[in-house]
Design an enzyme around this catalytic site. Structure first.
Site, short mmCIF file in Angstrom:
data_model
loop_
_atom_site.label_atom_id
_atom_site.label_comp_id
_atom_site.label_asym_id
_atom_site.label_seq_id
_atom_site.Cartn_x
_atom_site.Cartn_y
_atom_site.Cartn_z
N ARG A 64 3.27 15.90 -27.98
CA ARG A 64 2.26 15.88 -29.04
C ARG A 64 2.62 16.81 -30.20
O ARG A 64 2.60 16.40 -31.37
CB ARG A 64 0.89 16.29 -28.48
CG ARG A 64 0.13 15.18 -27.78
CD ARG A 64 -0.83 15.73 -26.75
NE ARG A 64 -0.09 16.40 -25.70
CZ ARG A 64 0.46 15.75 -24.66
NH1 ARG A 64 0.30 14.46 -24.55
NH2 ARG A 64 1.16 16.39 -23.76
N THR A 65 2.93 18.08 -29.91
CA THR A 65 3.14 19.04 -30.99
C THR A 65 4.37 18.69 -31.82
O THR A 65 4.32 18.69 -33.06
CB THR A 65 3.28 20.46 -30.41
OG1 THR A 65 2.12 20.78 -29.64
CG2 THR A 65 3.42 21.49 -31.53
N LYS A 92 25.53 26.71 -24.50
CA LYS A 92 26.80 27.43 -24.37
C LYS A 92 26.61 28.95 -24.34
O LYS A 92 27.57 29.70 -24.29
CB LYS A 92 27.73 27.06 -25.53
CG LYS A 92 28.06 25.58 -25.61
CD LYS A 92 28.94 25.30 -26.83
CE LYS A 92 29.25 23.81 -26.96
NZ LYS A 92 30.07 23.53 -28.16
N ARG A 114 9.04 26.52 -31.14
CA ARG A 114 8.40 26.67 -29.82
C ARG A 114 9.41 27.34 -28.90
O ARG A 114 10.57 26.93 -28.83
CB ARG A 114 7.97 25.33 -29.25
CG ARG A 114 7.55 25.43 -27.78
CD ARG A 114 6.89 24.19 -27.26
NE ARG A 114 5.54 24.06 -27.80
CZ ARG A 114 4.63 23.20 -27.32
NH1 ARG A 114 4.94 22.40 -26.32
NH2 ARG A 114 3.43 23.15 -27.86
N HIS A 142 -0.81 29.62 -29.63
CA HIS A 142 -0.49 28.26 -30.08
C HIS A 142 -1.49 27.97 -31.20
O HIS A 142 -2.45 27.22 -31.03
CB HIS A 142 -0.66 27.28 -28.92
CG HIS A 142 -0.10 25.91 -29.18
ND1 HIS A 142 0.35 25.50 -30.42
CD2 HIS A 142 0.08 24.83 -28.35
CE1 HIS A 142 0.78 24.26 -30.35
NE2 HIS A 142 0.63 23.82 -29.10
#
Length: 318
Positions: A64-65, A92, A114, A142
């Site tokens: 969703r975000t 890596k 995020r 959030h």
């Protein structure tokens, strides 16, 4: 409000609700109303961010975000770059800072980030010239989820002031809870928290909230019921006997919804665990606004990008 309405955001970044004044929150919600109209047009595009590059840097899974931000950026005509961490140099051994600084060297206007670590966005805001938008950092905040939740509530109720909002579920691990508590209390809502004692953040009762482990008390006469996902991926240890037991004691059933006000709305930030925190008949019922939240997320994130773009311009001018 007694104070003068905000006409711009005072920060170039959106790191959390903690940094926003009530007037700035209202400004974002009001701007989102205008952005909602863009989504109703035949051609859902405005030139606001033309020539700007926005990097979506997601170190955790998101549906969703991430897609909501990407659609919001495209509707504002921004050039969008999605960095797939699973195929980037992070695998890596490259650090978050090195990844961000390499992207920064390409001169993006904004980065939507995020990350699993709380405070990751604050760290990047200190070293990057690009505006940083927190799309969820660890168990910290959030902010855009709380803003879209508030936008959804306000569209149904007209205001947040004086509403009884019951938030139920995994309170301990939820960044959505922290952002929502900050926003709802700033705008005058009466917030109730409910969940197992093992999933209650220590000292949360000191924030002036009503705290209970009895679901019936939390939802009684509630205007808004907000469910939170049980975050099994963040749990190390046994917080409750079983998922079935959790649903029996804390799950949102139709019987429990009947205790709330007749015009109460049911919310969930997603993804939902049906039959764990919420029954399917509630999630799909007439009082559910869960899919509205998803739709409103685009308008709210357009508003955030639009307002921060003004902030970036002022920074450059200064």
């Amino acid at each position: 409000m007694d104070t003068v309405a905000a006409t711009a955001l005072s920060h170039k970044n959106l790191l959390g609700i903690a940094d926003l004044s009530p007037e700035e929150i209202v400004l974002i919600l009001d701007t989102a109303e205008a952005m909602k109209e863009v989504g109703k047009r035949a051609i859902k595009k405005v030139p606001t961010l033309r020539g700007r590059t926005v990097v979506n840097l997601f170190f955790e899974p998101s549906t969703r975000t991430r897609t909501s931000f990407e659609i919001a950026e495209k509707r504002l005509s921004a050039d969008t770059l999605n960095v797939a961490i699973s195929t980037s140099s992070v695998v890596k051994g490259e650090t978050l800072v090195d990844t961000a600084m390499n992207l920064e060297a390409m001169a993006p206007s904004m980065m939507v980030v995020r990350h699993a670590s709380s405070g990751a966005c604050h760290l990047l805001s200190r070293i990057c010239k690009a505006a940083i938008i927190n799309a969820g950092d660890g168990m910290h905040e959030h902010p855009t989820q709380a803003l879209l939740d508030a936008f959804t509530i306000r569209r149904h109720k007209g205001t947040l002031k004086g509403l009884k909002v019951a938030i139920l579920g995994d309170l301990l691990h939820s960044r959505v809870l922290r952002s929502n508590v900050l926003l709802l209390t700033k705008l005058g809502a009466d917030v109730w928290l409910c969940g197992p004692p093992t999933l209650m953040p220590p000292g949360i009762d000191r924030l002036g909230l009503k705290v209970t482990s009895v679901v019936e008390d939390a939802v009684a006469d509630a205007d808004v019921i907000m469910m939170l996902r049980i975050q099994l991926e963040r749990m190390q240890g046994a917080f409750f006997p079983s998922l079935r037991e959790y649903f029996n004691v804390f799950g949102m059933t139709e019987e429990r919804v009947q205790l709330a006000k007749r015009d109460a709305i049911i919310m969930h930030p997603g993804p939902m665990n049906r039959g764990v925190e919420i029954a399917s008949e509630v999630a799909d019922g007439p009082y559910s606004v869960i899919l509205e939240q998803v739709a409103n997320g685009v308008a709210v994130r357009m508003a955030v990008l639009y307002l921060l773009a003004g902030g970036v311009e002022h920074e450059a001018a200064a």
